[in-house]
Design a protein around this motif. Structure first.
Motif, mmCIF file in Angstrom:
data_model
loop_
_atom_site.group_PDB
_atom_site.id
_atom_site.type_symbol
_atom_site.label_atom_id
_atom_site.label_comp_id
_atom_site.label_asym_id
_atom_site.label_seq_id
_atom_site.Cartn_x
_atom_site.Cartn_y
_atom_site.Cartn_z
ATOM 1 N N THR A 167 0.544 -0.641 0.331
ATOM 2 C CA THR A 167 0.135 -0.001 -0.039
ATOM 3 C C THR A 167 0.911 1.419 -0.235
ATOM 4 O OG1 THR A 167 0.042 0.376 2.274
ATOM 5 C CG2 THR A 167 -1.785 -1.307 1.372
ATOM 6 N N ALA A 168 0.418 1.902 -0.431
ATOM 7 C CA ALA A 168 0.969 3.458 -0.203
ATOM 8 C C ALA A 168 0.901 4.526 1.132
ATOM 9 C CB ALA A 168 0.417 4.198 -1.588
ATOM 10 N N PRO A 169 1.510 5.183 1.145
ATOM 11 C CA PRO A 169 1.605 5.266 2.709
ATOM 12 C C PRO A 169 0.902 6.479 2.757
ATOM 13 C CG PRO A 169 3.544 6.494 1.542
ATOM 14 C CD PRO A 169 2.915 5.209 1.011
ATOM 15 N N VAL A 170 -0.234 6.331 3.571
ATOM 16 C CA VAL A 170 -1.462 7.917 3.883
ATOM 17 C C VAL A 170 -0.786 8.942 5.300
ATOM 18 C CG1 VAL A 170 -3.617 8.049 4.455
ATOM 19 C CG2 VAL A 170 -2.948 6.109 3.475
ATOM 20 N N GLY A 171 -0.687 9.912 4.494
ATOM 21 C CA GLY A 171 -0.222 10.852 5.140
ATOM 22 C C GLY A 171 0.911 11.356 5.844
ATOM 23 N N GLY A 172 1.933 11.881 6.415
ATOM 24 C CA GLY A 172 3.030 11.417 6.893
ATOM 25 C C GLY A 172 4.311 12.345 5.880
ATOM 26 N N PRO A 173 5.618 12.202 6.180
ATOM 27 C CA PRO A 173 6.341 12.631 4.975
ATOM 28 C C PRO A 173 6.706 11.359 3.960
ATOM 29 C CG PRO A 173 7.081 11.654 7.102
ATOM 30 C CD PRO A 173 5.604 11.895 7.215
ATOM 31 N N ALA A 174 7.449 11.892 3.061
ATOM 32 C CA ALA A 174 7.588 10.874 1.580
ATOM 33 C C ALA A 174 7.912 10.539 2.073
ATOM 34 C CB ALA A 174 7.956 11.806 0.861
ATOM 35 N N GLN A 175 7.578 8.638 2.228
ATOM 36 C CA GLN A 175 8.109 7.338 2.595
ATOM 37 C C GLN A 175 8.051 6.239 1.315
ATOM 38 O OE1 GLN A 175 6.409 5.913 6.282
ATOM 39 N NE2 GLN A 175 5.467 8.272 5.706
ATOM 40 N N PRO A 176 9.013 5.270 2.277
ATOM 41 C CA PRO A 176 8.648 4.248 0.578
ATOM 42 C C PRO A 176 7.187 3.603 1.075
ATOM 43 C CG PRO A 176 10.335 3.819 1.912
ATOM 44 C CD PRO A 176 9.763 4.584 2.621
ATOM 45 N N THR A 242 -7.186 4.607 22.058
ATOM 46 C CA THR A 242 -8.464 4.164 22.236
ATOM 47 C C THR A 242 -8.802 2.700 21.533
ATOM 48 O OG1 THR A 242 -8.495 6.420 21.355
ATOM 49 C CG2 THR A 242 -10.333 5.493 20.935
ATOM 50 N N LEU A 243 -10.352 2.427 21.836
ATOM 51 C CA LEU A 243 -10.990 1.365 20.972
ATOM 52 C C LEU A 243 -12.039 1.390 20.703
ATOM 53 C CD1 LEU A 243 -9.587 -1.744 23.337
ATOM 54 C CD2 LEU A 243 -8.871 -0.942 20.834
ATOM 55 N N PRO A 244 -12.549 0.727 19.705
ATOM 56 C CA PRO A 244 -11.890 0.456 18.658
ATOM 57 C C PRO A 244 -10.316 1.448 18.045
ATOM 58 C CG PRO A 244 -14.516 1.167 17.874
ATOM 59 C CD PRO A 244 -14.310 0.913 19.622
ATOM 60 N N HIS A 245 -9.586 1.039 17.318
ATOM 61 C CA HIS A 245 -8.813 2.585 16.652
ATOM 62 C C HIS A 245 -10.146 3.333 15.997
ATOM 63 C CE1 HIS A 245 -6.174 3.972 14.673
ATOM 64 N NE2 HIS A 245 -5.119 3.477 14.694
ATOM 65 N N PRO A 246 -9.833 4.333 16.063
ATOM 66 C CA PRO A 246 -10.408 6.018 15.593
ATOM 67 C C PRO A 246 -10.284 5.949 14.094
ATOM 68 C CG PRO A 246 -8.410 6.905 16.641
ATOM 69 C CD PRO A 246 -8.486 4.855 17.173
ATOM 70 N N ARG A 247 -9.436 5.721 13.749
ATOM 71 C CA ARG A 247 -9.358 5.488 11.904
ATOM 72 C C ARG A 247 -9.227 3.917 11.653
ATOM 73 N NH1 ARG A 247 -5.693 8.914 14.810
ATOM 74 N NH2 ARG A 247 -4.416 6.988 15.031
ATOM 75 N N ALA A 248 -9.210 3.359 12.043
ATOM 76 C CA ALA A 248 -9.653 1.552 11.167
ATOM 77 C C ALA A 248 -10.905 2.078 10.084
ATOM 78 C CB ALA A 248 -10.433 0.475 12.625
ATOM 79 N N ALA A 249 -11.944 2.767 10.204
ATOM 80 C CA ALA A 249 -12.684 2.624 9.666
ATOM 81 C C ALA A 249 -12.573 3.485 8.003
ATOM 82 C CB ALA A 249 -14.200 3.005 9.828
ATOM 83 N N GLU A 250 -11.937 3.902 7.918
ATOM 84 C CA GLU A 250 -10.459 4.641 7.324
ATOM 85 C C GLU A 250 -10.175 4.738 6.057
ATOM 86 O OE1 GLU A 250 -10.573 8.724 8.632
ATOM 87 O OE2 GLU A 250 -12.368 8.065 9.916
ATOM 88 N N ARG A 251 -9.520 3.475 6.750
ATOM 89 C CA ARG A 251 -8.060 2.711 6.269
ATOM 90 C C ARG A 251 -8.349 1.736 5.409
ATOM 91 N NH1 ARG A 251 -4.042 3.451 11.336
ATOM 92 N NH2 ARG A 251 -3.779 6.308 11.062
ATOM 93 N N ALA A 252 -8.268 1.815 4.257
ATOM 94 C CA ALA A 252 -8.116 0.741 3.636
ATOM 95 C C ALA A 252 -7.241 -0.537 3.569
ATOM 96 C CB ALA A 252 -8.215 1.262 2.018
ATOM 97 N N PHE A 253 -6.328 0.153 4.127
ATOM 98 C CA PHE A 253 -5.417 -1.344 4.333
ATOM 99 C C PHE A 253 -4.821 -1.762 5.197
ATOM 100 C CE2 PHE A 253 -3.810 3.538 6.484
ATOM 101 C CZ PHE A 253 -3.032 2.912 7.684
ATOM 102 N N VAL A 254 -6.023 -1.177 6.432
ATOM 103 C CA VAL A 254 -6.108 -2.136 7.459
ATOM 104 C C VAL A 254 -7.219 -3.163 6.997
ATOM 105 C CG1 VAL A 254 -7.500 -1.860 9.268
ATOM 106 C CG2 VAL A 254 -5.928 -0.191 9.030
ATOM 107 N N LEU A 255 -8.556 -2.329 6.117
ATOM 108 C CA LEU A 255 -9.674 -3.331 5.761
ATOM 109 C C LEU A 255 -9.528 -4.658 5.235
ATOM 110 C CD1 LEU A 255 -12.302 0.055 5.834
ATOM 111 C CD2 LEU A 255 -12.217 -1.344 7.384
ATOM 112 N N GLN A 256 -8.862 -4.512 4.389
ATOM 113 C CA GLN A 256 -8.847 -4.961 2.892
ATOM 114 C C GLN A 256 -7.472 -5.883 3.417
ATOM 115 O OE1 GLN A 256 -8.409 -4.916 -0.814
ATOM 116 N NE2 GLN A 256 -9.415 -6.597 -0.156
ATOM 117 N N PRO A 257 -6.714 -6.063 4.087
ATOM 118 C CA PRO A 257 -6.175 -7.133 5.473
ATOM 119 C C PRO A 257 -6.908 -7.785 5.636
ATOM 120 C CG PRO A 257 -5.318 -5.280 5.191
ATOM 121 C CD PRO A 257 -5.896 -4.834 4.365
#
Length: 297
Positions: A167-176, A242-257
């Motif tokens: 997956t391409a990185p989401v947010g943060g600085p440029a990275q692999p 924080t549970l459930p993870h507050p950003r999991a519902a928006e993160r395809a890189f979590v939802l897909q796997p």
């Protein structure tokens, strides 16, 4: 080593028993409760919120023991154990209910708690979802090593693991690009205890926390603990977790796997419990592709 909180010889005089007269004539009962939990954080912080209130446990047990009469002390022991396991920090519990004056038709020694008793031991078995990611170093090797380490965590049983997704990185600085996966299983551990184990595994593989959302050798996130469909998922917010993870519902890189590991997965989003498949259909899956083969277990 698991720590323990012990309550010994809670005394209650109340009517319980199979025989008709036992439901009318109160007799003595004693209850012993041993709770397995991690009290190390409370030992450092001196904060009751980091442990289990033995006063509340004792009051719950007394309430159960003084309910309208039941036939069996087995039933009472089971109810007391269930009440203890409702506590987030409780990993396991052993409950013994003594009935020293039981009309058994034989003589018991006239001292101490001689006479019948029933002991039950029950453990937590909460469903758990853990997300893994890496985008520095030998990513596949690091993730395989992390999975082996997760498999050695006492009190954590892994059931399914997804394939790898790049997956391409989401947010943060440029990275692999990242490799991401999700593991699902069950745990008896309190969530903050499990989080400590995850951080130890990260640190053992060179993880540092200098830049938020920056590149990392390994990232292990606790996504969900408990079953939202059953209504017993843990929901809370602290500075560390924080549970459930507050950003999991928006993160395809979590939802897909996650969907790959558990096609029936569901996540609580606000007051709703939503299938992960539905969340994924609404997510931006751009930049997510099947990753390399790996040997997670």
């Amino acid at each position: 080593m698991t720590d323990r909180i012990c309550l010994t010889r809670l005394a209650v005089t109340t009517p319980h028993g199979v025989l008709a007269h036992e439901k009318l004539e109160p007799q003595r009962f004693f209850v012993d409760i041993t709770i397995e939990c991690d009290v190390s954080r409370a030992g450092s912080s001196d904060d009751l919120g980091h442990t289990i209130s033995y006063a509340e446990i004792a009051q719950d047990a007394e309430r159960i023991m003084t309910q309208p009469p039941v036939d069996l002390i087995e039933h009472l022991a089971e109810q007391v154990a269930a009440s203890v396991l409702q506590r987030v920090a409780a990993e396991a519990v052993e409950v013994t209910v003594h009935k020293p004056d039981a009309p058994a038709g034989v003589a018991f020694a006239d001292f101490g708690l001689a006479g019948p008793s029933v002991s039950v031991r029950r453990e937590q078995h909460r469903p758990v979802v853990i997300a893994l990611g890496a985008n520095l170093g030998h990513r596949v090797r690091t993730l395989e090593s992390a999975m082996r380490a997760l498999g050695r965590v006492g009190g954590l049983d892994l059931l399914e693991v997804s394939g790898l997704f790049e997956t391409a990185p989401v947010g943060g600085p440029a990275q692999p690009d990242y490799l991401n996966a999700v593991a699902v299983g069950t745990t008896r551990l309190a969530p903050w205890t499990l989080l400590d184990r995850l951080h130890e595994i990260e640190a053992g593989r060179g993880r540092t926390r200098e830049i938020r959302w920056g590149a990392r050798t390994l990232d292990l996130d606790l996504i969900q603990v408990g079953d939202p469909a059953a209504g017993d998922d843990l929901r809370f917010h602290t500075d560390e977790l924080t549970l459930p993870h507050p950003r999991a519902a928006e993160r395809a890189f979590v939802l897909q796997p996650w969907l790959d590991a558990d096609p029936q997965a569901q996540l609580r989003v606000g007051r709703l419990v939503v299938p992960v498949a539905e969340l994924l259909r609404a997510a931006d899956t751009t930049g997510i592709r099947v990753g390399p083969q790996w040997r997670p277990l």
